[in-house]
Design a protein around this motif. Structure first.
Motif, PDB file in Angstrom:
ATOM      1  N   PHE A 144       0.806  -1.214   0.000  1.00 27.08           N
ATOM      2  CA  PHE A 144       0.000   0.000   0.000  1.00 27.08           C
ATOM      3  C   PHE A 144       0.840   1.264   0.000  1.00 27.08           C
ATOM      4  N   ASP A 192       2.799   3.479  -8.012  1.00 29.24           N
ATOM      5  CA  ASP A 192       2.191   2.685  -9.073  1.00 29.24           C
ATOM      6  C   ASP A 192       3.252   1.970  -9.901  1.00 29.24           C
ATOM      7  N   ARG A 221      -2.902  -0.567  -8.406  1.00 27.30           N
ATOM      8  CA  ARG A 221      -3.913   0.054  -7.569  1.00 27.30           C
ATOM      9  C   ARG A 221      -5.172   0.234  -8.424  1.00 27.30           C
ATOM     10  N   VAL A 222      -6.331  -0.090  -7.864  1.00 30.62           N
ATOM     11  CA  VAL A 222      -7.598   0.072  -8.578  1.00 30.62           C
ATOM     12  C   VAL A 222      -8.604   0.745  -7.639  1.00 30.62           C
ATOM     13  N   ILE A 223      -9.590   1.375  -8.229  1.00 33.59           N
ATOM     14  CA  ILE A 223     -10.671   2.002  -7.475  1.00 33.59           C
ATOM     15  C   ILE A 223     -11.958   1.242  -7.798  1.00 33.59           C
ATOM     16  N   ASN A 259     -15.537   0.580  -8.694  1.00 33.60           N
ATOM     17  CA  ASN A 259     -16.465   1.454  -9.417  1.00 33.60           C
ATOM     18  C   ASN A 259     -17.907   0.958  -9.386  1.00 33.60           C
ATOM     19  N   GLN A 286     -13.590   3.137  -3.126  1.00 35.40           N
ATOM     20  CA  GLN A 286     -12.504   2.638  -2.276  1.00 35.40           C
ATOM     21  C   GLN A 286     -11.355   2.110  -3.133  1.00 35.40           C
ATOM     22  N   SER A 287     -10.151   2.268  -2.612  1.00 33.91           N
ATOM     23  CA  SER A 287      -8.931   1.825  -3.287  1.00 33.91           C
ATOM     24  C   SER A 287      -8.561   0.419  -2.838  1.00 33.91           C
ATOM     25  N   TYR A 331      -7.959  -9.235  -5.006  1.00 33.36           N
ATOM     26  CA  TYR A 331      -8.001  -7.858  -4.510  1.00 33.36           C
ATOM     27  C   TYR A 331      -7.760  -7.881  -3.009  1.00 33.36           C
ATOM     28  N   ARG A 339      -7.532  -4.907   0.392  1.00 29.93           N
ATOM     29  CA  ARG A 339      -7.829  -3.526   0.783  1.00 29.93           C
ATOM     30  C   ARG A 339      -7.045  -3.180   2.039  1.00 29.93           C
ATOM     31  N   GLU A 340      -6.492  -1.995   2.058  1.00 28.44           N
ATOM     32  CA  GLU A 340      -5.668  -1.534   3.177  1.00 28.44           C
ATOM     33  C   GLU A 340      -6.484  -1.405   4.463  1.00 28.44           C
TER      34      GLU A 340
END
Length: 154
Positions: free
Chosen positions: A17, A21, A31-33, A35, A53-54, A76, A78-79
């Motif tokens: 994290f 990139d 890194r993705v967001i 959607n 969210q990232s 995936y 998530r932090e």
């Protein structure tokens, strides 16, 4: 029969994290967001990211066994998430998906497998664990084929 479902531990992924990139790309990660809802499942907490969210998308070796069934796939994470670790509870993330469940012996050889709607996961876990040669189960989200969680006898 009691069972234990676990997500991945967060610690091995923490450094990702803080990477740029470009540094992530060197590790075949990005890194993705999110959607849309229910489309970005975190493998640590076994919860879905909310839109905006990232997450980090990376390749993960979910079946490191020294067997022909050694495998990896994209996941995936998530932090800031805590590892899901519950007994006799199926997380909502799994309940809402079509799942592929694979039973492996202690040597990492596939002994049985089936596909099930997530709301019907518990009876399949019980049926697969009736086979004494099955040491653990791996749950995958069936359509994309990606690893979701591990199941053991509790």
């Amino acid at each position: 029969m009691s069972f234990r479902i676990t997500g991945l531990p967060a610690e091995p992924f923490n450094e990702l994290f803080s990477l740029s990139d470009a540094a992530l790309a060197e590790r075949q990660a990005m890194r993705v967001i999110a959607n849309k809802p229910h489309a970005f499942p975190c493998r640590i907490s076994l919860t879905d990211a909310e839109p905006g969210q990232s997450l980090i998308l990376l390749n993960y070796e979910h079946q490191p066994a020294d067997s022909p069934f050694r495998a990896s796939h994209a996941i995936y994470i998530r932090e800031g998430e805590q590892q899901y670790d519950e007994i006799d509870q199926v997380p909502e993330q799994l309940q809402r998906r079509l799942l592929s469940v694979r039973g492996f012996d202690a040597q990492g050889m596939l002994r049985d497998a089936d596909v099930v709607e997530g709301k019907a996961l518990e009876p399949l876990i019980a049926r697969l664990f009736e086979n004494a040669s099955i040491d653990y189960l791996q749950v995958h989200i069936a359509r994309p084929g990606c690893y979701a969680a591990r199941v053991e006898r509790a």
